[in-house]
Design a protein around this motif. Structure first.
Motif, PDB file in Angstrom:
ATOM      1  N   ASP A  34      55.617 102.013 -12.099  1.00  0.00           N
ATOM      2  CA  ASP A  34      56.586 101.790 -13.165  1.00  0.00           C
ATOM      3  C   ASP A  34      57.912 102.475 -12.864  1.00  0.00           C
ATOM      4  N   LYS A  39      59.371  96.453  -8.419  1.00  0.00           N
ATOM      5  CA  LYS A  39      58.380  96.136  -9.439  1.00  0.00           C
ATOM      6  C   LYS A  39      57.911  94.696  -9.262  1.00  0.00           C
ATOM      7  N   LEU A  41      56.502  91.317 -10.269  1.00  0.00           N
ATOM      8  CA  LEU A  41      56.426  90.585 -11.529  1.00  0.00           C
ATOM      9  C   LEU A  41      55.360  89.499 -11.507  1.00  0.00           C
ATOM     10  N   PHE A  73      59.639  89.847  -7.367  1.00  0.00           N
ATOM     11  CA  PHE A  73      59.728  91.258  -7.727  1.00  0.00           C
ATOM     12  C   PHE A  73      61.179  91.636  -8.026  1.00  0.00           C
ATOM     13  N   ASP A  74      61.330  92.701  -8.789  1.00  0.00           N
ATOM     14  CA  ASP A  74      62.647  93.239  -9.112  1.00  0.00           C
ATOM     15  C   ASP A  74      62.917  94.484  -8.272  1.00  0.00           C
ATOM     16  N   ARG A 138      66.473  90.281  -8.890  1.00  0.00           N
ATOM     17  CA  ARG A 138      65.194  89.564  -8.823  1.00  0.00           C
ATOM     18  C   ARG A 138      65.077  88.873  -7.477  1.00  0.00           C
ATOM     19  N   VAL A 187      57.538  84.311 -15.040  1.00  0.00           N
ATOM     20  CA  VAL A 187      57.977  85.715 -15.070  1.00  0.00           C
ATOM     21  C   VAL A 187      59.233  85.885 -15.916  1.00  0.00           C
ATOM     22  N   GLU A 188      59.903  84.781 -16.242  1.00  0.00           N
ATOM     23  CA  GLU A 188      61.118  84.852 -17.049  1.00  0.00           C
ATOM     24  C   GLU A 188      60.779  84.973 -18.533  1.00  0.00           C
TER      25      GLU A 188
END
Length: 322
Positions: A34, A39, A41, A73-74, A138, A187-188
């Motif tokens: 976290d 991250k 997604l 992923f972000d 993203r 994921v949005e």
């Protein structure tokens, strides 16, 4: 300009529906995912169904032993330093097999490359600049992974040269099987709204190609082909169409590929506006201009046809060649 006689518009629209049947820095990642710079997604295995294959999805370039895997992923720069460097992304397995994400993999289907270009996500290769305090970026990574490896845990190795690196576990349980790449937009916050807004590039490219073919057919005296081309372009932006347009559709040059399927959300200006008001306004305007062109053609009013065409061009051009 199209300057030939016209059969009835209703017949043309029905026919159109038938034929259409998208800086240097340093950073040590935290132990908690976290708090990590990266991250995950979503992780997806793309398995076309009979319906999506019939709609035009072509993954024939993928070897029989491989599966298409997409990871979203972000990247979040929560440090005080600006980041800049080459982004790398690999998936590794206990078998010793490593897979690198690249848009230039010769086995990666052309349609998937088109999807990546239209998605609005940053590809997991090349250079990246991320200022401190900016919004997360993203990223989309695509792999062609041996099906046997997917039965085991994979390790997603992510890095920005000299700035950050991390490893995220991708277990078989985390992999979601979907029929079409557009499904990764779950994921949005609003998947349908996002897909519709990004589909403007596919719709715009297709409409531009159809209008060019229509003009060529008209010049050659092929009235029906010219008519169907114009009507088909209009249907791409119609809320009455009972299908969506995949981001794998396109491009603007050549024959183009139109993947029209009810697996993707149907055109809805209000829904699109939830993700992008400008795109929604443009979609509505493009539809109005194309509809007016159909009416003018039906009436053989070439002054009105040219006026609508002139109004259409600057709006449509915003969404072609991408």
């Amino acid at each position: 300009m199209i300057e030939t006689d016209l059969t009835r518009r209703g017949f043309l629209c029905a026919t159109a529906l038938g034929v259409m049947g998208l800086a240097g820095c340093s950073f040590t990642p935290a132990s908690s995912e976290d708090e990590s710079a990266f991250k995950l997604l979503g992780a997806f295995v793309i398995e076309p169904t009979d319906e999506t294959i019939s709609a035009g999805v072509d993954f024939s370039s993928i070897p029989d032993t491989r599966k298409l895997v997409m990871c979203v992923f972000d990247i979040d720069n929560s440090t005080d330093k600006n980041w800049g460097g080459s982004l790398s992304c690999t998936m590794s397995y206990g078998s010793g097999n490593d897979y690198k994400s690249s848009m230039y993999d010769q086995d990666l289907p052309k349609q998937v490359k088109t999807f990546m270009e239209h998605s609005g996500y940053t590809p997991a290769s090349g250079s990246l600049t991320l200022d401190a305090g900016s919004d997360p970026v993203r990223v989309l990574a695509c792999f062609l992974i041996n099906a046997a490896d997917l039965k085991e845990n994979g390790t997603l190795k992510l890095g920005i040269d000299g700035c950050a690196d991390d490893r995220l576990e991708v277990s078989p349980e985390k992999l979601e099987t979907v029929a079409i790449p557009d499904a990764i937009f779950e994921v949005e916050k609003d998947p349908d709204a996002y897909q519709l807004a990004r589909s403007m590039y596919s719709r715009g490219n297709l409409a531009w190609t159809l209008l060019a073919k229509s003009s060529t057919a008209s010049a050659a005296g092929n009235t029906q082909s010219a008519s169907v081309g114009l009507a088909s372009a209009m249907v791409l932006f119609s809320e009455d169409a009972q299908f969506g347009i995949s981001l794998m559709s396109g491009p603007a040059t050549g024959e183009g590929t139109n993947i029209a399927t009810d697996t993707c959300p149907v055109m809805n200006f209000a829904k699109m506006a939830e993700a992008n008001q400008e795109a929604s306004d443009d979609a509505s305007a493009i539809y109005r201009h194309l509809s007016a062109m159909c009416d003018a053609w039906d009436a053989q009013d070439y002054d009105a046809l040219n006026a609508s065409q002139d109004a259409l061009e600057p709006v449509l051009k915003k969404y072609i060649g991408q």
